[in-house]
Design a protein around this motif. Structure first.
Motif, mmCIF file in Angstrom:
data_model
loop_
_atom_site.group_PDB
_atom_site.id
_atom_site.type_symbol
_atom_site.label_atom_id
_atom_site.label_comp_id
_atom_site.label_asym_id
_atom_site.label_seq_id
_atom_site.Cartn_x
_atom_site.Cartn_y
_atom_site.Cartn_z
ATOM 1 N N ILE A 370 0.836 -1.203 0.000
ATOM 2 C CA ILE A 370 0.000 0.000 0.000
ATOM 3 C C ILE A 370 0.870 1.252 0.000
ATOM 4 O O ILE A 370 0.625 2.207 -0.760
ATOM 5 N N ALA A 371 1.912 1.286 0.834
ATOM 6 C CA ALA A 371 2.817 2.445 0.875
ATOM 7 C C ALA A 371 3.478 2.651 -0.480
ATOM 8 O O ALA A 371 3.636 3.791 -0.948
ATOM 9 N N LYS A 372 3.850 1.574 -1.111
ATOM 10 C CA LYS A 372 4.491 1.672 -2.430
ATOM 11 C C LYS A 372 3.554 2.305 -3.453
ATOM 12 O O LYS A 372 3.973 3.118 -4.284
ATOM 13 N N ASN A 373 2.260 1.961 -3.369
ATOM 14 C CA ASN A 373 1.306 2.434 -4.372
ATOM 15 C C ASN A 373 0.809 3.854 -4.118
ATOM 16 O O ASN A 373 0.511 4.590 -5.061
ATOM 17 N N ILE A 374 0.658 4.264 -2.855
ATOM 18 C CA ILE A 374 0.164 5.623 -2.601
ATOM 19 C C ILE A 374 1.302 6.631 -2.524
ATOM 20 O O ILE A 374 1.071 7.838 -2.608
ATOM 21 N N GLY A 375 2.535 6.151 -2.354
ATOM 22 C CA GLY A 375 3.685 7.038 -2.300
ATOM 23 C C GLY A 375 4.039 7.436 -0.884
ATOM 24 O O GLY A 375 3.201 7.452 0.024
ATOM 25 N N GLN A 376 5.303 7.814 -0.694
ATOM 26 C CA GLN A 376 5.805 8.112 0.644
ATOM 27 C C GLN A 376 5.203 9.385 1.229
ATOM 28 O O GLN A 376 5.040 9.493 2.447
ATOM 29 N N ASP A 377 4.853 10.349 0.385
ATOM 30 C CA ASP A 377 4.277 11.591 0.920
ATOM 31 C C ASP A 377 2.951 11.314 1.620
ATOM 32 O O ASP A 377 2.702 11.800 2.734
ATOM 33 N N ARG A 378 2.074 10.556 0.958
ATOM 34 C CA ARG A 378 0.773 10.252 1.571
ATOM 35 C C ARG A 378 0.949 9.350 2.794
ATOM 36 O O ARG A 378 0.257 9.527 3.807
ATOM 37 N N ALA A 379 1.843 8.393 2.688
ATOM 38 C CA ALA A 379 2.081 7.506 3.828
ATOM 39 C C ALA A 379 2.619 8.287 5.030
ATOM 40 O O ALA A 379 2.202 8.070 6.173
ATOM 41 N N ALA A 380 3.528 9.230 4.778
ATOM 42 C CA ALA A 380 4.104 10.021 5.865
ATOM 43 C C ALA A 380 3.059 10.943 6.487
ATOM 44 O O ALA A 380 3.029 11.128 7.711
ATOM 45 N N ALA A 381 2.196 11.525 5.648
ATOM 46 C CA ALA A 381 1.146 12.406 6.179
ATOM 47 C C ALA A 381 0.192 11.629 7.086
ATOM 48 O O ALA A 381 -0.221 12.114 8.151
#
Length: 606
Positions: A370-381
């Motif tokens: 999931i983190a790979k697909n949504i990207g690190q910015d969204r995961a970090a937020a």
């Protein structure tokens, strides 16, 4: 000297040494030490050791006793030597030298052991409940129940509540469960109903001018058993108050619950009044249910916008196709390992789900598909919003909350328990408030009462006439402790016009309301005060205080899960004379095989 006892079995102490006493009780245990025979004699107050020497003429008779026989012992109290004192018993400094014995009630070979903690099947325990009740743990639970009820009663009286008794034989009413019906001999074809609750009667008492009512009320509902619900009957602290707001009701019952739990909690902490209040909608979103266990610190967050238009097409596609779809994030502090995430995913599959999406954090980044697909910015937020860090994780549940909330609640509980996040040694209370007045039945599309049909809608008649029914909230509330609902309650609808309108919206015409609730409705037409109340469950309160997982462990004579009383043989058959007197005929279901091999029931007269 009294024919049975001068002292009970828990009363003897060192100061009684040298005196002649008589005690009676049950033979708890017999220990043969050759020339000496020891008997532990038990009653509800405690246990005393009796001793007899082989030279006594009574020795053979005593030697032939069976455990659980009832005997009366007369003899001298002797001080035990220092090395034989039993420090675990209040009576452990002394023993009774048996000079005389009378067998009051001999016992046959026992179908189950009373002494010790031997594992006995529930059917045996219920069939021989009189033996089961002699066992220390169950006996203590029943005595605890008595003390809890006594404490509750006194606390209510101290607040100027007046105790009433309301009818057991009454009229049937649609209150959400099946009634138990009682046929009338004098009125052929007509039936009384056992009350599901004293709901209408306590409201009528308010109309009658009584200000504060309470009752330790028996309630009867033909429902299936659960671990926290007994089939058939249960008891509740039923109370009602006139000229009150919702807050007044809370302020009246919170000191009672806080006080009782503090009194019997054995050192566990108890939420201090005023208890937290959580709106129903917030509870469903944060905890996935309206019975949150606040010992678990996890609060779910709506993460729908994180996934809207994201590269994780499973969730993004669901959100795009259906406005009802939401994505809930379940934070899991210390759960940030692939091994734990894989275990949770396997658990979800065992619950009938396709899986359980997750992100776990390490080296400052989100890991997993999931983190790979949504990207690190969204995961970090999302990580920052939830207050997480490396070593933590997030799990996700997606879909229509009405359909996945129970699974999300179970996942929240699973994470909290498996990661040992839940607070221990405490009773956490909260109120769930602002319940919807109505809900829509998905199968029939029919508007129904969501909680209690006698509740006052927030906004009164104006809300009923101008608002979307599904947006109307009611003055309804539940009291919850450690994930267990102790009580439902409400500020009542005391206006006949508002009551007729509220029922009409749920499909009950005025003729139905008049037929089912005519007594109460008519009373409202002669001046009814605003009033409200609640009814915490006695059985559940005692179950929690006794730390028992099953409600049958705090009820003296419970039914089994099939609603059968194995001790008394209920339910049983009525004979022909009884049926004739009541103008009844029994029509038994007959099981027949259909062409596809399945079974169906077909009524046949007997």
């Amino acid at each position: 000297m009294h024919p049975y006892r001068t002292h009970n079995c828990g009363a003897l102490r060192g100061e009684h040494a040298g005196t002649q006493v008589r005690i009676s009780g049950w033979v708890h245990r017999i220990r043969d030490h050759g020339n000496l025979l020891f008997i532990d004699l038990r009653d509800m107050y405690g246990m005393s050791q009796c001793v007899i020497d082989s030279s006594s003429e009574l020795f053979k008779e005593v030697e032939g006793l069976r455990v659980e026989s009832v005997i009366t012992v007369t003899g001298e109290v002797l001080k035990r030597s220092d090395d034989t004192i039993n420090k675990t018993l209040p009576t452990g400094e002394v023993e009774v030298s048996m000079a005389a014995m009378e067998v009051e009630g001999p016992a046959q070979v026992l179908p189950m052991q009373v002494a010790g903690e031997s594992d006995v099947g529930e059917d045996i325990r219920l069939r021989y409940r009189f033996l089961d009740l002699r066992r220390e743990k169950l006996r203590d639970n029943i005595l605890l129940r008595s003390r809890v009820i006594s404490s509750i009663r006194q606390r209510m009286i101290d607040q100027d509540f007046v105790e009433f008794q309301t009818p057991i034989l009454t009229a049937s009413s649609p209150e959400g469960a099946r009634d138990y019906l009682v046929p009338s001999r004098h009125h052929p074809g007509q039936f009384y109903a056992l009350p599901q609750a004293p709901q209408q009667f306590k409201q009528l008492l308010m109309v009658s001018g009584f200000d504060r009512y309470f009752q330790i009320a028996p309630c009867f509902r033909d429902e299936d058993a659960r671990a926290d619900r007994s089939p058939g009957e249960f008891y509740q602290l039923d109370f009602e108050m006139a000229f009150v707001t919702q807050e007044d009701v809370f302020e009246a019952i919170e000191p009672v619950l806080e006080g009782v739990f503090n009194e019997f909690s054995n050192g566990k902490t108890v939420t201090k009044a005023p208890f937290p209040k959580i709106a129903y909608a917030d509870s469903m979103q944060k905890y996935g249910c309206d019975k949150p266990d606040l010992r678990n610190p996890i609060e779910m967050v709506d993460a729908t916008e994180t996934f809207r238009g994201s590269g994780f097409k499973v969730f993004a596609g669901m959100i795009e196709r259906d406005d009802k779809v939401r994505v809930y994030a379940i934070p899991a502090k210390t759960g940030g390992s692939r091994a734990f995430c894989d275990r949770m995913n396997s658990w979800a599959q065992g619950e009938g789900q396709p899986g359980l999406g997750y992100i776990f954090f390490r080296d400052g980044e989100g890991a997993g598909p999931i983190a790979k697909n949504i990207g690190q910015d969204r995961a970090a937020a999302l990580r920052d919003e939830l207050g997480l860090a490396d070593g933590d994780a997030i799990f996700f549940a997606a879909g229509d909350p009405a359909e996945f909330s129970s699974f999300a609640a179970a996942a929240r509980n699973k994470v909290g328990e498996d990661l040992d996040l839940c607070e221990k040694g405490t009773f956490k209370f909260c109120w769930i408030v602002d319940y919807p007045m109505y809900e829509m039945d998905k199968e029939t599309g029919k508007l129904e009462f969501s909680h209690n049909p006698f509740s006052m809608p927030q906004g009164g008649m104006e809300a009923l006439e101008t608002m979307d029914p599904l947006d109307i909230l009611a003055y309804q509330y539940d009291i919850v402790c450690n994930g267990i609902e102790l009580s439902s309650g409400a500020i009542r609808n005391h206006r006949a016009d508002i009551m007729l309108k509220a029922f009409d919206m749920a499909g009950y015409g005025p003729e139905v309301v008049e037929e089912k609730f005519g007594g109460m409705l008519n009373a409202f037409r002669y001046g009814a005060p605003p009033h409200g109340g609640s009814a915490p469950g006695i059985d559940r309160i005692v179950m929690m205080l006794a730390d028992e997982p099953n409600i049958r462990e705090v009820i003296a004579f419970p039914m089994n899960q099939q609603a059968q009383d194995l001790l008394m043989g209920a339910p049983g058959h009525a004979d022909e004379d009884q049926l004739k007197e009541l103008h009844l005929k029994v029509v038994m279901p007959k099981v027949i095989k259909t062409s596809d091999g399945s079974s169906q029931e077909k009524n046949s007269e007997n």
